[in-house]
Design an enzyme around this catalytic site. Structure first.
Site: not given
Lengths: 304, 304
Positions: A13, A206, A237
């Site tokens: 990620d 997050h 993001c």
């Protein structure tokens, strides 16, 4: 008190949104170093098309190159049947399927509606049925969607039910763009745990809006012991430039260790690995402990 | 649900450690703008020696220059009797006395042991007795000391008791260098609230180790409704370079508003004031919402 199980997601990620390609040997060194810190699982890479995510085009080489340990589950992201076959050929312990809880995010991110994702998952599960691989499903935008806004709790529960009917072994609820708040987290965790107390349920936060650890705390208070986290707070993001990314592994471990909760992780070893990140990715990371030191850090008295 | 009372400390706790001197007119504009957002209190400046803190050498001019509103309490830091007299001459609503819970931090920061601070407070309280000013005492290092480490809860409780015996009207427990964790916060708040349920008790957190909002959440869960916070997350600790400072007001307000807790604050107005900070202090601030937008921010679907 149940010890935590932390799934380190920085190699997948985190690295997938970096502008640099981290050389395969460096990725392997990073994962091997992480493996020795006591983390329960590591999401090592993604078996996506190399065109879609060139940063992880070396997925096979990474998984085949790392040292495997009995105590560390190696999980990989799998977008489709082809990715599943590639992952199984590398003998991973777990595959992680991803779908969105909201239609617009599914279309924007995966070019699939939630219904189409579920069909795809069924195809994958027919293939994995004859293997011992653990199949996890990550449900993106479970706490809100950056395009359509609120994602009702009832919808999330319905999708969890459909995922479990499809045959996945575990579910991760993802706050993909940092929209969750602690009250919402507590309520959703309560609801899922009440209905599926025996399903391995992971939470993925997050820190986009500064609430990463507050949301983690709320989930833990509800009974959650499995968390995704990213070394250095890598990841994030693309829609929130300047904002921080995934909840930071070492900051999360530090908080729980300070609270007396067993994380299974050697924090000093983890901090040493985190300190190697800026060289790998070419920039500072959002993690706080690596800058401030642990809470037990002592300073000399200033001289007058 | 009791609405929160937020005490904005950026004009004092934030500006005092900046390298630039923010011009008096800009300070006044900042405080006036903050006054119109619904904050309960603003710590406007410090009546310290101009030699010790030149950034706040204009204390009188600031307090006399700002617009006063019925709904916003103006509080100022007061280090001694001389500062108290200066503050009273400006007709502040509240004075904030500061002492350390740990001896080494008291000596390093104030050149006073906790016992000496209490004696000094008694002198100040003899002067304020004839006025209507609210006297608050902030207890630094209540969750740990960067020089000597743990500060036992029993010691904090004893100091709170002595402060109240001395005659202060309210107490703030300060996590001066971001050493607190949510379990510790919950326990200390429980203990203080159990013993002094009617004393105005404020919590003051730093985000040095990323736990600012998690600690705030834990305090609120214990029943605390009064918080110090700093616009943009200005402020902090000279011992942790690169680490974030005080808990950020707009991030705190955003979290509670998302949870459905009334903060009394107009978040959009607060964000507009926060956006003016980089020009005033000459650098970016650690606040997250000002960069990421509120959780209800919507994005257009990406084009394929």
């Amino acid at each position: 008190m149940t010890p935590l199980q932390i799934n380190e997601v920085a190699p997948r990620d985190g690295l997938q949104i970096e502008t640099v390609f981290v050389p395969t040997a460096d990725k392997i060194r990073l994962i091997d170093a992480l493996s020795s810190t006591g983390l329960a699982r590591i999401e090592a890479t993604s078996f996506t098309s190399p065109k879609a995510i060139p940063q992880l085009k070396d997925a096979e080489d990474v998984v085949r190159g790392i040292q495997r340990r009995e105590t560390v589950g190696i999980t990989v992201l799998v977008p489709n049947l082809r990715g599943c076959e590639r992952a199984l050929s590398c003998e991973v312990d777990e595959i992680n399927l991803v779908m969105s809880a909201s239609e617009s995010h599914g279309l924007a991110n995966l070019r699939m509606t939630p219904g189409q994702s579920l069909e795809r998952f069924a195809d994958v599960l027919r293939v994995t049925a004859s293997s011992s691989v653990f199949v996890n499903a990550s449900l993106s935008t479970a706490f809100g969607c950056p395009f359509e806004g609120d994602v009702p709790q009832a919808r999330v529960l319905e999708l969890v039910e459909r995922l479990l009917e499809t045959g996945v072994d575990g579910v991760t609820l993802c706050d993909t763009t940092g929209m969750a708040n602690p009250a919402q987290v507590g309520k959703l965790c309560d609801a899922v745990l009440a209905r599926w107390p025996d399903t391995p349920l992971t939470l993925h936060f997050h820190n986009t809006r500064g609430m990463g650890l507050a949301n983690t705390l709320a989930a833990w208070q509800a009974g959650i012991t499995r968390f995704d986290a990213s070394l250095g707070g890598l990841g994030g993001c693309p829609y929130a430039p300047g904002a921080t990314g995934n909840v930071c592994t070492e900051d999360l471990v530090h908080m729980f260790e300070q609270m007396g909760v067993d994380t299974g992780v050697d924090l000093d070893a983890l901090l040493a690995v985190s300190a190697t990140l800026p060289r790998l990715v070419g920039h500072d990371t959002p993690g706080q402990i690596v800058k401030a030191g642990k809470a037990d850090r002592r300073y000399p008295m200033p001289k007058r």
